[in-house]
Design an enzyme around this catalytic site. Structure first.
Site: not given
Ligand code: PHE
Length: 339
Positions: A151, A172, A198, A212, A255, A307
């Site tokens: 990120w 995100h 970003r 998102q 996760v 998630a």
């Molecule tokens: N936040 C992650 C991204 O921007 C995506 C993601 C969200 C992955 C929730 C796992 C669980 O790349």
């Protein structure tokens, strides 16, 4: 001046008139500033009072008559058009009324959120300006973690001293996972649509701002297959056709296990470049890491959850066959008018 003669003449002429331009000539001749009647009114001043009154009244009555003749005739011409120079072709298509419309991203955001709402998800919103803590640390991404490179971040300079956490533009929507769980108890299912930012070089598939939709569902006995069933239903609803969904293992520190979700449309699309046999990536997802549950005080032996973070522009690009993400924020009317 023979007023009776004038009256007869005017009545005769107006009865023969068939179009508005002749009517206008008539109006100028009999009611205009230089009409016989007007000149007559001007000449009255020279007459003795009794005569003035008598002739004045007479002339006034005639003027009123002329006005009403004119009005009636005009209304008549406007409603009973004839095949004269006034002919109006009522079969001709009208001019198109220019209407405003919604931005393609608004349309797709509404589609997606509606779809999740149908399945019992609540819509929550979060701040676009975040702290380093919620955007990273709370998601198992401490400053030293190599995953931070995923990120590229726009940091916000702050003059405030002793600030506990640095500020940034959220990269995100995942910071809302911990924010939401801190103040809510399971079971629940939510989605968090919003803008993300970003620090990136832009090209056809990268923008410095995009959207998102975060999803979070926590309860007892929640599994990755629940997630797959829900996502299959949502994408079918959005694309209005059968869609295949597949998971590919991927790593996100917050996760475990983590996956990348790909879809494949079954029907042919209008876009030749977009092969229907192609798998297209639409989101990252996974089972919520127990560290996050511990951080917010949930019992890890009781609660599980999944998630996900869905790329809204990705979905819009696939659905509407848009090949350059930069078009969304270009304000180019030629692009926007197509939706
Ligand atoms: N936040 C992650 C991204 O921007 C995506 C993601 C969200 C992955 C929730 C796992 C669980 O790349």
């Amino acid at each position: 001046m023979d007023l009776r003669q004038l009256k007869k003449e005017a009545e005769n002429r107006i009865s023969l008139i068939k179009n508005t331009s002749d009517l206008e000539k008539w109006r100028i001749k009999y009611l205009g500033r230089k009409s016989v009647l007007s000149l007559f009114f001007n000449s009255l001043s020279k007459l003795p009072l009794i005569e003035k009154r008598k002739q004045g009244q007479e002339a006034n009555a005639i003027r009123q008559l002329f006005s009403s003749l004119y009005k009636k005739k005009r209304e008549g011409l406007e409603t009973n058009f004839s095949f004269s120079s006034d002919f109006i072709d009522i079969t001709q298509p009208g001019e198109k009324i220019h209407q405003g419309h919604l931005h393609p991203l608004t349309l797709i955001l509404r589609d997606i959120t509606d779809s999740f709402q149908k399945m019992g998800f609540s819509i929550i919103e979060g701040p676009e300006i975040e702290t380093e803590y919620y955007n990273f640390d709370a998601l198992n991404i401490p400053a030293s973690h190599p995953a931070r490179d995923m990120w590229d971040t726009l940091w916000i300079k702050s003059k405030a001293k002793n600030q506990k956490s640095k500020m940034l533009l959220r990269t995100h929507t995942s910071p809302m996972q911990v924010r939401y769980m801190e103040t809510n108890q399971p079971p629940f299912r939510i989605i968090v649509p919003g803008k993300c930012f970003r620090y990136e070089a832009t090209d056809a598939s990268h923008e410095i701002q995009f959207h998102q939709i975060e999803g979070l569902m926590v309860g007892e006995n929640i599994s990755l297959s629940n997630f797959k069933a829900i996502i299959e239903e949502v994408v079918k609803d959005i694309f209005k056709q059968q869609v295949s969904v597949r998971f590919r293992p991927n790593y996100f520190p917050f996760v475990s296990p983590g996956v990348e979700v790909d879809i494949k449309l079954k029907q042919k699309t209008r876009n030749k470049k977009q092969d229907t046999n192609e798998w297209l990536e639409i989101m990252g997802a996974g089972m919520v890491h127990p560290d996050l549950f511990k951080r917010v005080g949930y019992a890890t032996n009781r609660w599980q959850g999944f998630a996900f973070g869905l790329g809204v522009e990705r979905i819009a690009m696939i659905k509407y066959h848009i090949d350059d993400i930069r078009l969304f924020f270009s304000s180019d009317i030629r692009f926007l008018e197509q939706f």
